[in-house]
Motif scaffolding. Structure first.
Motif, PDB file in Angstrom:
ATOM      1  N   MET A 152     -35.423  27.500 -14.192  1.00 14.19           N
ATOM      2  CA  MET A 152     -36.362  27.546 -15.314  1.00 14.19           C
ATOM      3  C   MET A 152     -37.028  26.198 -15.610  1.00 14.19           C
ATOM      4  O   MET A 152     -37.970  26.139 -16.393  1.00 14.19           O
ATOM      5  CB  MET A 152     -35.655  28.051 -16.565  1.00 14.19           C
ATOM      6  CG  MET A 152     -35.240  29.511 -16.473  1.00 14.19           C
ATOM      7  SD  MET A 152     -36.631  30.630 -16.178  1.00 14.19           S
ATOM      8  CE  MET A 152     -37.508  30.462 -17.713  1.00 14.19           C
ATOM      9  N   VAL A 153     -36.584  25.124 -14.998  1.00 12.54           N
ATOM     10  CA  VAL A 153     -37.160  23.805 -15.282  1.00 12.54           C
ATOM     11  C   VAL A 153     -38.668  23.760 -15.046  1.00 12.54           C
ATOM     12  O   VAL A 153     -39.413  23.333 -15.929  1.00 12.54           O
ATOM     13  CB  VAL A 153     -36.428  22.679 -14.505  1.00 12.54           C
ATOM     14  CG1 VAL A 153     -37.200  21.372 -14.569  1.00 12.54           C
ATOM     15  CG2 VAL A 153     -35.021  22.497 -15.055  1.00 12.54           C
ATOM     16  N   PRO A 154     -39.170  24.197 -13.889  1.00 11.32           N
ATOM     17  CA  PRO A 154     -40.632  24.133 -13.698  1.00 11.32           C
ATOM     18  C   PRO A 154     -41.408  24.942 -14.738  1.00 11.32           C
ATOM     19  O   PRO A 154     -42.433  24.480 -15.250  1.00 11.32           O
ATOM     20  CB  PRO A 154     -40.833  24.688 -12.288  1.00 11.32           C
ATOM     21  CG  PRO A 154     -39.540  24.407 -11.589  1.00 11.32           C
ATOM     22  CD  PRO A 154     -38.490  24.609 -12.653  1.00 11.32           C
ATOM     23  N   GLN A 155     -40.937  26.123 -15.064  1.00 16.63           N
ATOM     24  CA  GLN A 155     -41.633  26.947 -16.058  1.00 16.63           C
ATOM     25  C   GLN A 155     -41.595  26.293 -17.442  1.00 16.63           C
ATOM     26  O   GLN A 155     -42.611  26.213 -18.128  1.00 16.63           O
ATOM     27  CB  GLN A 155     -41.014  28.338 -16.128  1.00 16.63           C
ATOM     28  CG  GLN A 155     -41.673  29.221 -17.176  1.00 16.63           C
ATOM     29  CD  GLN A 155     -41.014  30.583 -17.268  1.00 16.63           C
ATOM     30  OE1 GLN A 155     -40.581  31.146 -16.273  1.00 16.63           O
ATOM     31  NE2 GLN A 155     -40.939  31.104 -18.484  1.00 16.63           N
ATOM     32  N   GLN A 156     -40.422  25.831 -17.837  1.00 14.95           N
ATOM     33  CA  GLN A 156     -40.285  25.201 -19.153  1.00 14.95           C
ATOM     34  C   GLN A 156     -41.138  23.937 -19.236  1.00 14.95           C
ATOM     35  O   GLN A 156     -41.814  23.697 -20.235  1.00 14.95           O
ATOM     36  CB  GLN A 156     -38.812  24.875 -19.449  1.00 14.95           C
ATOM     37  CG  GLN A 156     -37.906  26.089 -19.546  1.00 14.95           C
ATOM     38  CD  GLN A 156     -38.173  26.938 -20.767  1.00 14.95           C
ATOM     39  OE1 GLN A 156     -38.769  26.495 -21.747  1.00 14.95           O
ATOM     40  NE2 GLN A 156     -37.736  28.178 -20.731  1.00 14.95           N
TER      41      GLN A 156
END
Length: 171
Positions: A152-156
């Motif tokens: 989820m890091v890239p999306q967040q």
């Protein structure tokens, strides 16, 4: 390994340095990321903080928050992420707390994990929380939770860059 490589590349491309505050995954997020050669330049630290006392001592999670909301709560994981972001040389912090098993605790089912992603960007702090439930035995839950946090890091972060993530003073 493909997921881990993609996340490592994303962190490096965006000059993000990560700190983790992990309860149910006990350091697995940072350990999994560290499997990728060269990922060390994007890791500041990983903290495994199980007890309420450790959460308070190392991350400034208030005992009042723990008493009012419980150890497995978005309120607690929010304070964990902010503590990890503010007490380290990082501009992204991942935190989690949950019930990996083998038994439910305080009526919370096994596999329940609360996550927080905090980012320092343009002298502001952005933070998102989420609760998910994973299936499997204790170690399957832990690994799934660690990979989800990283996935989820890239999306967040993309939400932060697009102006769609809540600032701490707004959340």
């Amino acid at each position: 390994m493909e997921l881990l490589e993609k996340v490592s590349e994303y962190l490096q491309k965006h000059e993000l340095k990560m700190a983790t505050a992990e309860s149910c995954t006990a350091g697995l997020i940072v350990s999994e990321l560290a499997r990728v050669p060269g990922s060390g330049q994007s890791i500041d630290c990983g903290l495994a903080v199980y007890s309420p006392e450790a959460k308070n001592r190392y991350l400034a999670v208030s005992f009042e928050t723990i008493d009012n909301h419980g150890l497995t709560s978005e309120a607690t994981v929010r304070e964990m992420a902010l503590g990890a972001l503010n007490n380290n040389d990082a501009n992204v912090a991942l935190a989690n707390t949950g019930i990996a098993g083998p038994e439910p605790h305080d009526g919370i089912p096994v596999g329940t994990v609360c996550f927080a992603w905090a980012f320092r960007h343009n002298q502001q702090i952005f933070l998102t929380t989420e609760t998910r439930r994973f299936s499997g035995d204790r170690n399957q839950v832990r690994l799934a939770a660690a990979h989800y946090a990283l996935e989820m890091v890239p999306q967040q972060h993309g939400d932060v860059l697009a102006g769609n993530a809540p600032r701490v003073d707004e959340s």
